[in-house]
Motif scaffolding. Sequence first.
Motif, PDB file in Angstrom:
ATOM      1  N   TYR A  18       0.839  -1.197   0.000  1.00 40.36           N
ATOM      2  CA  TYR A  18       0.000   0.000   0.000  1.00 40.36           C
ATOM      3  C   TYR A  18       0.873   1.245   0.000  1.00 40.36           C
ATOM      4  O   TYR A  18       1.836   1.342   0.779  1.00 40.36           O
ATOM      5  CB  TYR A  18      -0.912   0.025   1.237  1.00 40.36           C
ATOM      6  N   LEU A  19       0.539   2.209  -0.864  1.00 35.64           N
ATOM      7  CA  LEU A  19       1.223   3.496  -0.897  1.00 35.64           C
ATOM      8  C   LEU A  19       0.248   4.610  -0.558  1.00 35.64           C
ATOM      9  O   LEU A  19      -0.772   4.774  -1.240  1.00 35.64           O
ATOM     10  CB  LEU A  19       1.841   3.770  -2.270  1.00 35.64           C
ATOM     11  N   GLY A  20       0.579   5.360   0.483  1.00 33.73           N
ATOM     12  CA  GLY A  20      -0.236   6.514   0.878  1.00 33.73           C
ATOM     13  C   GLY A  20       0.428   7.825   0.520  1.00 33.73           C
ATOM     14  O   GLY A  20       0.180   8.842   1.176  1.00 33.73           O
ATOM     15  N   THR A  21       1.254   7.825  -0.527  1.00 33.02           N
ATOM     16  CA  THR A  21       1.999   9.025  -0.923  1.00 33.02           C
ATOM     17  C   THR A  21       1.094  10.227  -1.111  1.00 33.02           C
ATOM     18  O   THR A  21       1.428  11.344  -0.700  1.00 33.02           O
ATOM     19  CB  THR A  21       2.765   8.772  -2.236  1.00 33.02           C
ATOM     20  N   ALA A  22      -0.054  10.024  -1.744  1.00 32.85           N
ATOM     21  CA  ALA A  22      -0.947  11.137  -2.069  1.00 32.85           C
ATOM     22  C   ALA A  22      -1.499  11.826  -0.833  1.00 32.85           C
ATOM     23  O   ALA A  22      -1.881  12.999  -0.878  1.00 32.85           O
ATOM     24  CB  ALA A  22      -2.100  10.653  -2.948  1.00 32.85           C
ATOM     25  N   GLY A  23      -1.528  11.113   0.284  1.00 34.56           N
ATOM     26  CA  GLY A  23      -1.988  11.685   1.539  1.00 34.56           C
ATOM     27  C   GLY A  23      -0.864  12.058   2.480  1.00 34.56           C
ATOM     28  O   GLY A  23      -1.100  12.344   3.658  1.00 34.56           O
ATOM     29  N   GLY A  24       0.385  12.043   1.999  1.00 31.34           N
ATOM     30  CA  GLY A  24       1.518  12.414   2.833  1.00 31.34           C
ATOM     31  C   GLY A  24       1.979  11.325   3.778  1.00 31.34           C
ATOM     32  O   GLY A  24       2.624  11.612   4.787  1.00 31.34           O
ATOM     33  N   ASP A  25       1.669  10.065   3.462  1.00 31.51           N
ATOM     34  CA  ASP A  25       2.124   8.934   4.294  1.00 31.51           C
ATOM     35  C   ASP A  25       1.725   9.104   5.757  1.00 31.51           C
ATOM     36  O   ASP A  25       2.567   9.085   6.675  1.00 31.51           O
ATOM     37  CB  ASP A  25       3.643   8.757   4.183  1.00 31.51           C
TER      38      ASP A  25
END
Length: 244
Positions: free
Chosen positions: A48-55
């Motif tokens: 899972y990557l939460g990059t778009a939400g700033g991790d």
Amino acid sequence: MPAEVPTIVATSGGWTRRELGGIDWAGTAHLAVELARVPRDRAPRVTYLGTAGGDQRSWAGEVHAAGERAGFRTTVLDLFPMPSVPDVAAQVLGSDVVWVGGGSVANLLAVWRVHGLDGVFARAWEAGVVLGGVSAGSICWFTGGTTDSFGPELRPVTDGLGLLPYGNGVHYDSEARRRPLVHELVASGVLGETHCSDDGVGLVYQGTELVEAVAEVPGKGAYVVRREGPGVVETRVEPRLLRP
């Protein structure tokens, strides 16, 4: 056993809220795992990557808990303040499914490119890792779409990864400005043919072909918007309702 062909599940869904608090993976995410053809003798490897939400670490905890309930072996790949795994490419390529969360697609694309993930995802897609995600995690796989990355007023983003040669419209039924802006952008040529999803709907691609739309809840739709003369034509694609 990777997916039989390069596969993307692009959604305006993927999560469901639990009555007791927290989240669970919803039908479109489970479909992505199914398409990955994971052997029955091990747990699906989901990154899972939460990059778009700033991790956000609090959200990462929710993702881990949801994965445990679903029987997934879940890895959260953070890029802030530095990558959370020693080899980002190996992590992605060793996954069965990569799922990308929502937030700012413009920021996501910029950060991914700094870390070389644009090339990594292309390699993973071709190798049979199923790619998917919600909202920003849907738009990123296309040439572009509509986004609030730049402020409250929706604007186009046109530098997506382009694995899928279409525009993408998310949250088509829940945010009033999404549909008219897609129509404007397709009519003006800023976006080409654009594939759109109501909340709770996923678009399934094998190679670059849209093979079906699926829905986590009844009554929802998917849509293909094409330029025709000075205007556009919108065609509804009826989703297959997924089992709860």
